[in-house]
Structure formats: structure tokens, C-alpha cells
Design a protein around this motif. Structure first.
Motif, mmCIF file in Angstrom:
data_model
loop_
_atom_site.group_PDB
_atom_site.id
_atom_site.type_symbol
_atom_site.label_atom_id
_atom_site.label_comp_id
_atom_site.label_asym_id
_atom_site.label_seq_id
_atom_site.Cartn_x
_atom_site.Cartn_y
_atom_site.Cartn_z
ATOM 1 N N ARG A 56 18.097 47.490 40.058
ATOM 2 C CA ARG A 56 17.248 47.518 40.423
ATOM 3 C C ARG A 56 16.856 46.413 40.856
ATOM 4 N N LEU A 57 17.456 45.190 40.036
ATOM 5 C CA LEU A 57 16.825 43.622 40.324
ATOM 6 C C LEU A 57 17.264 43.198 41.196
ATOM 7 N N SER A 58 18.369 44.035 42.251
ATOM 8 C CA SER A 58 19.248 43.343 43.411
ATOM 9 C C SER A 58 20.015 41.836 43.030
ATOM 10 N N ILE A 59 20.844 41.971 41.823
ATOM 11 C CA ILE A 59 21.283 40.340 41.191
ATOM 12 C C ILE A 59 22.453 41.231 41.451
ATOM 13 N N ARG A 60 23.205 40.403 42.108
ATOM 14 C CA ARG A 60 25.499 40.536 42.806
ATOM 15 C C ARG A 60 25.811 39.913 40.755
ATOM 16 N N PRO A 61 26.618 41.438 41.018
ATOM 17 C CA PRO A 61 27.167 41.133 39.352
ATOM 18 C C PRO A 61 28.407 40.757 39.889
ATOM 19 N N MET A 62 28.789 39.464 39.341
ATOM 20 C CA MET A 62 30.178 38.322 39.160
ATOM 21 C C MET A 62 31.352 38.514 37.745
ATOM 22 N N VAL A 63 31.830 39.443 38.355
ATOM 23 C CA VAL A 63 33.120 40.557 37.239
ATOM 24 C C VAL A 63 34.053 39.377 36.816
ATOM 25 N N ASN A 64 33.813 38.851 35.627
ATOM 26 C CA ASN A 64 35.315 37.611 35.201
ATOM 27 C C ASN A 64 36.164 38.690 34.347
ATOM 28 N N LEU A 65 36.954 39.223 34.576
ATOM 29 C CA LEU A 65 38.528 39.950 33.844
ATOM 30 C C LEU A 65 39.178 39.129 33.357
ATOM 31 N N SER A 66 39.286 37.798 32.955
ATOM 32 C CA SER A 66 40.022 36.081 32.225
ATOM 33 C C SER A 66 39.030 37.041 30.847
ATOM 34 N N ALA A 67 40.172 36.979 29.756
ATOM 35 C CA ALA A 67 39.626 37.503 28.544
ATOM 36 C C ALA A 67 39.762 35.989 27.466
ATOM 37 N N GLY A 68 40.103 34.724 28.074
ATOM 38 C CA GLY A 68 40.326 33.786 27.548
ATOM 39 C C GLY A 68 38.579 33.229 27.060
ATOM 40 N N LYS A 69 38.546 32.263 25.851
ATOM 41 C CA LYS A 69 37.019 31.771 25.402
ATOM 42 C C LYS A 69 36.565 31.328 26.706
ATOM 43 N N ASN A 70 35.516 31.159 26.742
ATOM 44 C CA ASN A 70 34.995 30.599 27.865
ATOM 45 C C ASN A 70 34.695 30.414 29.769
ATOM 46 N N SER A 71 35.708 32.223 29.714
ATOM 47 C CA SER A 71 35.651 32.119 31.000
ATOM 48 C C SER A 71 34.912 32.356 32.148
#
Length: 263
Positions: A56-71
Motif C-alpha cells: 500500500r505504501l509502495s515500500i520495497r521489502p528487503m528480506v534478510n534471511l540471516s539469523a545472526g544478531k544485528n544482521s
């Protein structure tokens, strides 16, 4: 004729609430007239949960699959540098209450950008605010707050309602009750602030009336995204002095909930 500034909005979607993201975009549009690059950095779970909002907001999601802290923070920082070099924005708006972005803010400023910060009220430490050219805290408004408060009140009222009395025998007429003898209405359950309900959910021992070490409470609150990584937990509890007691008074290291227990 002066050209409008080129604006880039980068959101730490694992750190702020959905309504804060929407408020941040609206505020940036109102201030600058346009937002040319819109990206939200998050894990896969958040991306699925907020996909309708991003669309709805035309924001592109950048999915991070890493599980590390602060990744996710690192992914945002790396992408921000690449984008600034490629897109040459005049203004970069970072939506996060995290203080870990200080090196990124300094580097972006060196690249000629004005760096503005937008955080979520109650999660931002004072040291975070100081690193930006400008910073604003937005208040989180939970869409489910009314239902969350109404349900305990309904349960309390139902619990307190007196059971129906058996009918009197025909041989002995039951005397009528006067208004003065009528049972008093059940007291309404107190309406607690939304933030307090979230705190009691995150630190269950507080809801039982127990004293909890401040460092333990802070760890639980950070895990529940209710407190920034470097924010002060006593400062959060001091917002509700009538509900939370910090001991000892001068250098507190424990907190206790002293308010009415939620149903």
C-alpha cells in the motif's frame, strides 16, 4: 526554478511498529514533497506480516534471511552506502530507534547527505537522537488497544456478577428488596495504558507482583521490542510512577508492579 531534493527512506522494520512506518512516510512526504527510494529491511516473518502495508505504501521489502544478531542492521547499512553512491540523494531518512547506526549516519553525512532520523517513542535513547541532523519520535498507536482493554473488563464484570438466587417456596413469600438492599454494581476493571499491558506481557513476574531485577526486565523488554538496545529501563518505568516501584530509591536495581492486576 529550484529542484525538489531527492529523498531516500530506509526503514528498520524489525525495530519499529507498522503504524510508525506509515506515519514516518507521511511525515517525510509532507516535509519534502516526494520520497524517491523507499525500502524496508526485515526478516521473512516481518515481511509476510507487513506485506499489505508495504504494498500500500509502495515500500520495497528487503528480506534478510540471516539469523545472526544485528544482521538486518548490517544489511541496511551496506545497502545504504551503495544507494547513496548510485542514487546521489540529498536527504536520507532512517526509520529506527537503534543507536547502532551512528557510524552509518556519519558516513552518509560525509557523502553530502542530510541524515534525518525517525524513531518510535519509548524505544529511543538520548544518544541516538544526537547523531542525526534532525530526529523526531513518533508515538505508536496500537489498532487493537481498544479490544485488548475491553476484553479483560468484560471478563471481570462477568466474574463479579452474582449468581441467580433460587426461587422461594410458595408457602413463604420472599420479601421484596428495597433499592437500598439491592447489591452494588460490580466494580469496573481499571483501564491500563497500552504500554503497561505490553510490559506486563513481556515480564510476566511483574504481573504476579514480584520484584524483578532491572537488568532482567530490560533484557525481556528489548527482546519484545519495547525498549531500545541502549535505552534506559528505569526511564520507561518512571513514566508510570503510580504503577511501578523502583528500589532502592537512589540507585534502583529492582522494579515491582504496584498497580491493579489486569484480568
Amino acid at each position: 526554478m529550484s529542484l525538489s531534493p531527492r529523498v531516500m527512506l530506509l526503514v528498520d522494520a524489525d525495530n519499529v511498529s507498522a503504524d510508525v512506518i506509515e506515519q514516518a512516510l507521511e511525515r517525510t512526504l509532507a516535509e519534502h514533497g516526494a520520497v524517491h527510494v523507499r525500502r524496508a529491511y526485515c526478516n521473512a516473518e516481518t515481511a509476510l506480516k507487513q506485506q499489505s502495508l508495504f504494498k500500500r505504501l509502495s515500500i520495497r521489502p528487503m528480506v534478510n534471511l540471516s539469523a545472526g544478531k544485528n544482521s538486518t542492521d548490517i544489511a541496511l547499512a551496506v545497502d545504504a552506502i551503495d544507494l547513496v553512491i548510485a542514487e546521489r540523494p540529498d536527504v536520507v531518512v532512517l526509520v529506527s530507534s537503534d543507536s547502532d547506526f551512528a557510524p552509518l549516519v556519519i558516513r552518509l553525512r560525509e557523502k553530502g547527505c542530510r541524515v534525518c532520523g525517525i524513531g518510535q517513542q519509548g524505544k529511543t535513547g538520548e544518544e541516538t537522537v544526537a547523531i542525526y541532523d534532525s530526529f523526531v519520535d513518533l508515538q505508536h498507536h496500537s489498532s487493537s488497544s481498544k479490544a485488548a482493554v475491553a476484553r479483560p473488563a468484560a471478563r471481570q464484570a462477568a466474574k463479579a456478577e452474582p449468581a441467580p438466587k433460587p426461587a422461594a417456596k410458595r408457602t413463604a413469600r420472599a420479601p421484596r428488596r428495597t433499592k437500598a438492599e439491592a447489591p452494588a454494581p460490580a466494580p469496573r476493571a481499571p483501564v491500563l495504558p497500552d504500554d503497561v499491558l505490553h510490559i506486563l506481557d513481556a515480564v510476566a513476574e511483574l504481573g504476579m507482583g514480584n520484584k524483578v531485577e532491572l537488568n532482567v526486565a530490560a533484557e525481556r523488554l528489548r527482546a519484545a521490542k519495547l525498549l531500545g538496545k541502549s535505552a534506559s529501563s528505569p526511564k520507561l518505568f518512571k513514566k508510570y510512577p503510580e504503577l511501578f516501584l523502583l528500589t532502592p530509591e537512589k540507585t534502583p536495581n529492582k522494579v515491582q508492579y504496584i498497580g491493579p492486576m489486569p484480568a
